[in-house]
Design a protein around this motif. Structure first.
Motif, PDB file in Angstrom:
ATOM      1  N   LEU A  14       0.820  -1.209   0.000  1.00  0.00           N
ATOM      2  CA  LEU A  14       0.000   0.000   0.000  1.00  0.00           C
ATOM      3  C   LEU A  14       0.856   1.262   0.000  1.00  0.00           C
ATOM      4  N   TRP A  15       1.925   1.276   0.800  1.00  0.00           N
ATOM      5  CA  TRP A  15       2.789   2.457   0.883  1.00  0.00           C
ATOM      6  C   TRP A  15       3.485   2.727  -0.436  1.00  0.00           C
ATOM      7  N   THR A  16       3.862   1.655  -1.143  1.00  0.00           N
ATOM      8  CA  THR A  16       4.511   1.807  -2.442  1.00  0.00           C
ATOM      9  C   THR A  16       3.593   2.531  -3.413  1.00  0.00           C
ATOM     10  N   TRP A  17       2.369   2.038  -3.512  1.00  0.00           N
ATOM     11  CA  TRP A  17       1.424   2.622  -4.461  1.00  0.00           C
ATOM     12  C   TRP A  17       0.989   4.024  -4.045  1.00  0.00           C
ATOM     13  N   LEU A  18       0.790   4.218  -2.760  1.00  0.00           N
ATOM     14  CA  LEU A  18       0.417   5.547  -2.277  1.00  0.00           C
ATOM     15  C   LEU A  18       1.552   6.547  -2.539  1.00  0.00           C
ATOM     16  N   GLY A  19       2.778   6.148  -2.259  1.00  0.00           N
ATOM     17  CA  GLY A  19       3.931   7.007  -2.522  1.00  0.00           C
ATOM     18  C   GLY A  19       4.082   7.313  -4.003  1.00  0.00           C
ATOM     19  N   THR A  50       7.845   1.505   2.395  1.00  0.00           N
ATOM     20  CA  THR A  50       7.836   0.153   1.839  1.00  0.00           C
ATOM     21  C   THR A  50       9.035  -0.632   2.336  1.00  0.00           C
ATOM     22  N   ILE A  51      10.197   0.002   2.299  1.00  0.00           N
ATOM     23  CA  ILE A  51      11.427  -0.669   2.736  1.00  0.00           C
ATOM     24  C   ILE A  51      11.431  -0.843   4.247  1.00  0.00           C
ATOM     25  N   GLY A  52      11.085   0.213   4.972  1.00  0.00           N
ATOM     26  CA  GLY A  52      11.136   0.169   6.437  1.00  0.00           C
ATOM     27  C   GLY A  52      10.184  -0.840   7.032  1.00  0.00           C
TER      28      GLY A  52
END
Length: 185
Positions: free
Chosen positions: A12-17, A76-78
């Protein structure tokens, strides 16, 4: 050197970012293009077309959002690495960038604009610095939907996004509608 690269899965964070970064770059491109075109024809006047009639610094807003989009990508990484440093340190960078714009760059630009452009003081009273307030009631009120059923903005908001879309999503749609109405794309 003994380190291995662990593949990170998109979440989700990847796509949101990614969405925030693309939106930010688009915002910067459109606002800079509008300002450039305006200045060609109206030298020395305050730019009040397109995004500039809703925000005094939409290009700076795009820059700030780009940094926050990059921060979301770092999440995403964290999150996959369970590393607080990867989550916290980029937030400090995005926050520092935001503070630099809000407390240093924008006040310096405003001071210069007030000195060089007559009418900027009035523009400053009417238009918000970065984020503008928009009346979204026509988009979320079912009674108004019947009145303007064939408007593209209402169809996009109600049908594609539904009743539970976020305020940010509705604002992005509203920005696109403003640009469409101003014939900017």
């Amino acid at each position: 050197i003994g380190t291995s690269v662990v593949p990170v899965q998109a979440n989700l964070w990847t796509w949101l970012g990614f969405i925030v970064c693309i939106s930010a770059a688009t915002l910067q491109l459109i606002s800079d293009t509008q300002a450039h075109r305006f200045r060609k024809e109206h030298r020395g006047e305050v730019c009040t077309i397109g995004l500039w009639k809703r925000s005094r610094h939409p290009n700076y807003l795009g820059e700030i959002l780009m940094w926050w989009g990059i921060y979301l990508l770092y999440l995403t990484i964290g999150i996959s690495d369970h590393s607080w440093e990867v989550v916290l340190l980029p937030a400090v960078g995005a926050l520092a960038n935001t503070c630099l714009f809000v407390f240093i760059s924008i006040p310096m630009m405003e001071k210069r604009q007030l000195a060089n452009k007559p009418g900027y003081a009035d523009y400053r009273k009417r238009v918000r610095m970065l984020i503008w307030y928009m009346n979204l009631r026509p988009f979320v009120n079912p009674r108004n939907l019947a009145k303007s059923f064939f408007n593209l903005d209402v169809i996009l908001t109600r049908v594609l996004l539904g009743n539970r879309c976020s305020a940010i999503t509705r604002r992005i749609v509203r920005i696109l509608i403003i640009m469409k109405n101003d014939h900017l794309y």
